[in-house]
Design a protein around this motif. Structure first.
Motif, PDB file in Angstrom:
ATOM      1  N   ARG A   3      -3.131   3.719  39.343  1.00  0.00           N
ATOM      2  CA  ARG A   3      -4.416   4.069  39.958  1.00  0.00           C
ATOM      3  C   ARG A   3      -4.577   5.585  40.080  1.00  0.00           C
ATOM      4  O   ARG A   3      -5.668   6.120  39.898  1.00  0.00           O
ATOM      5  CB  ARG A   3      -4.510   3.409  41.341  1.00  0.00           C
ATOM      6  CG  ARG A   3      -5.874   3.565  42.012  1.00  0.00           C
ATOM      7  CD  ARG A   3      -5.954   2.737  43.269  1.00  0.00           C
ATOM      8  NE  ARG A   3      -4.990   3.151  44.276  1.00  0.00           N
ATOM      9  CZ  ARG A   3      -3.971   2.416  44.701  1.00  0.00           C
ATOM     10  NH1 ARG A   3      -3.768   1.208  44.199  1.00  0.00           N
ATOM     11  NH2 ARG A   3      -3.140   2.867  45.613  1.00  0.00           N
TER      12      ARG A   3
ATOM     13  N   GLY B 158      -6.098   6.141  36.564  1.00  0.00           N
ATOM     14  CA  GLY B 158      -7.330   5.578  37.105  1.00  0.00           C
ATOM     15  C   GLY B 158      -8.213   6.566  37.834  1.00  0.00           C
ATOM     16  O   GLY B 158      -9.446   6.467  37.770  1.00  0.00           O
TER      17      GLY B 158
ATOM     18  N   SER C   7     -12.161   6.874  37.148  1.00  0.00           N
ATOM     19  CA  SER C   7     -13.087   6.525  38.222  1.00  0.00           C
ATOM     20  C   SER C   7     -14.001   7.698  38.554  1.00  0.00           C
ATOM     21  O   SER C   7     -15.219   7.532  38.755  1.00  0.00           O
ATOM     22  CB  SER C   7     -12.299   6.102  39.466  1.00  0.00           C
ATOM     23  OG  SER C   7     -13.162   5.747  40.514  1.00  0.00           O
TER      24      SER C   7
ATOM     25  N   GLY D  32     -10.309   2.108  35.635  1.00  0.00           N
ATOM     26  CA  GLY D  32      -9.186   3.025  35.473  1.00  0.00           C
ATOM     27  C   GLY D  32      -7.855   2.286  35.431  1.00  0.00           C
ATOM     28  O   GLY D  32      -6.980   2.595  34.610  1.00  0.00           O
ATOM     29  N   LEU D  33      -7.692   1.312  36.323  1.00  0.00           N
ATOM     30  CA  LEU D  33      -6.474   0.511  36.306  1.00  0.00           C
ATOM     31  C   LEU D  33      -6.379  -0.279  35.005  1.00  0.00           C
ATOM     32  O   LEU D  33      -5.305  -0.371  34.393  1.00  0.00           O
ATOM     33  CB  LEU D  33      -6.454  -0.436  37.507  1.00  0.00           C
ATOM     34  CG  LEU D  33      -5.258  -1.382  37.600  1.00  0.00           C
ATOM     35  CD1 LEU D  33      -3.946  -0.605  37.687  1.00  0.00           C
ATOM     36  CD2 LEU D  33      -5.408  -2.312  38.803  1.00  0.00           C
TER      37      LEU D  33
END
Length: 296
Positions: free
Chosen positions: A180, A184, A188, A216-217
């Protein structure tokens, strides 16, 4: 056959390269070695997914290319700086990036470090100098990108957590935290930046933040899968590097098939967040599908 979303990304890439060319010093400008190194990396033919996400989000909320181009370039500069530094011997120690020699292999470690440093500063300058946007919008964009790039919840902190996790068996929540933040956060931020430029409402921004976080993940999970299922020649970078470096990854934790099922579930979560946006979100949905099905 080229799909509509692939045509969209190609168009974004062409516009992006023009904008980057305007904001990055020419190779012949002194110090030439530094500027050659920057251009070697920024024009190496990357996927340009982050600028595409920003552009798609911006268009969803009514922004036009002229308003989006410099922030899209800024996001790509931040991303490229992170790749230059990530490839260094002290980090992932990689020799190949985007099908070419990594920046430090071509120009030396010291110049590669400086090239990454410069790209980071040029990114924020590109936003600060963007006269198509109001001052308040520029400040929000700079803050958004800085949060996503740095620490304690952004890209650099994720890179540190990734280094700390090498050789360790981690619980799922820790692996997700690394993904994340390391990958990510900037993806994001790209989606959120586009929405900010498009003057999205607070409720719409909340939905886009959820969408961007899941996207993103998803990108990093599919990256993990590609590392163990594709060849170096297709990836444009060294395949199998995660395993050899004992990285904390989803396939390493769950195996390939379960990871594929998890990627599909994350894709659905990202698209579900778009249901909260009462606009045409087809571009963002198509990008999500592209991420989950990509081959490199």
């Amino acid at each position: 056959m080229v799909t509509e979303i692939e045509e969209f990304i190609s168009a974004v890439s062409r516009d992006l390269d023009k904008t980057l060319d305007e904001h990055v010093p020419k190779s012949k400008a002194e110090p030439t070695r530094l500027h050659e190194a920057i251009r070697w990396s920024i024009f190496a033919g990357g996927k340009r997914i982050r600028p595409a996400i920003l552009t798609a989000a911006g268009r969803t909320f009514g922004a036009v290319n002229a308003q989006l181009s410099q922030t899209a370039a800024a996001v790509e500069m931040i991303h490229t700086y992170s790749l230059i530094h990530d490839d260094l011997p002290a980090m992932d120690n990689d020799d190949l990036r985007r099908g070419k020699a990594t920046c430090h292999k071509q120009f030396g470690e010291a110049t590669a470090i400086l090239a990454g440093d410069v790209l980071q500063t040029l990114a924020f300058k590109a936003i600060a100098d963007d006269e198509t946007l109001g001052a308040e919008t520029r400040i929000r964009l700079i803050s958004t990108l800085a949060d996503a790039s740095g620490t304690p919840t952004g890209m650099v902190s994720g890179q540190q957590l990734d280094l700390d996790a090498e050789g360790k068996t981690l619980p799922l929540e820790k692996i997700e935290q690394i993904h994340r933040q390391k990958t990510g956060a900037l993806i994001s931020a790209a989606a959120v930046a586009g929405a900010i430029i498009g003057d999205a409402s607070e409720d719409e921004l909340t939905a886009i933040k959820i969408y961007g976080a899941r996207l993103g993940l998803l990108f990093q999970v599919t990256d993990d899968l590609l590392d163990v299922t594709q060849r170096t020649g297709i990836l444009g970078k060294t395949a199998g590097k995660d395993e050899s470096s004992e990285k904390a990854t989803y396939p390493g934790h769950f195996g390939i098939e379960k990871t594929r099922a998890m990627a599909a579930a994350i894709r659905d979560e990202a698209c579900d967040a778009l249901l909260l946006v009462e606009r045409d979100t087809s571009l963002l949905r198509d990008l999500t599908d592209l991420v989950v099905t990509r081959k490199r």
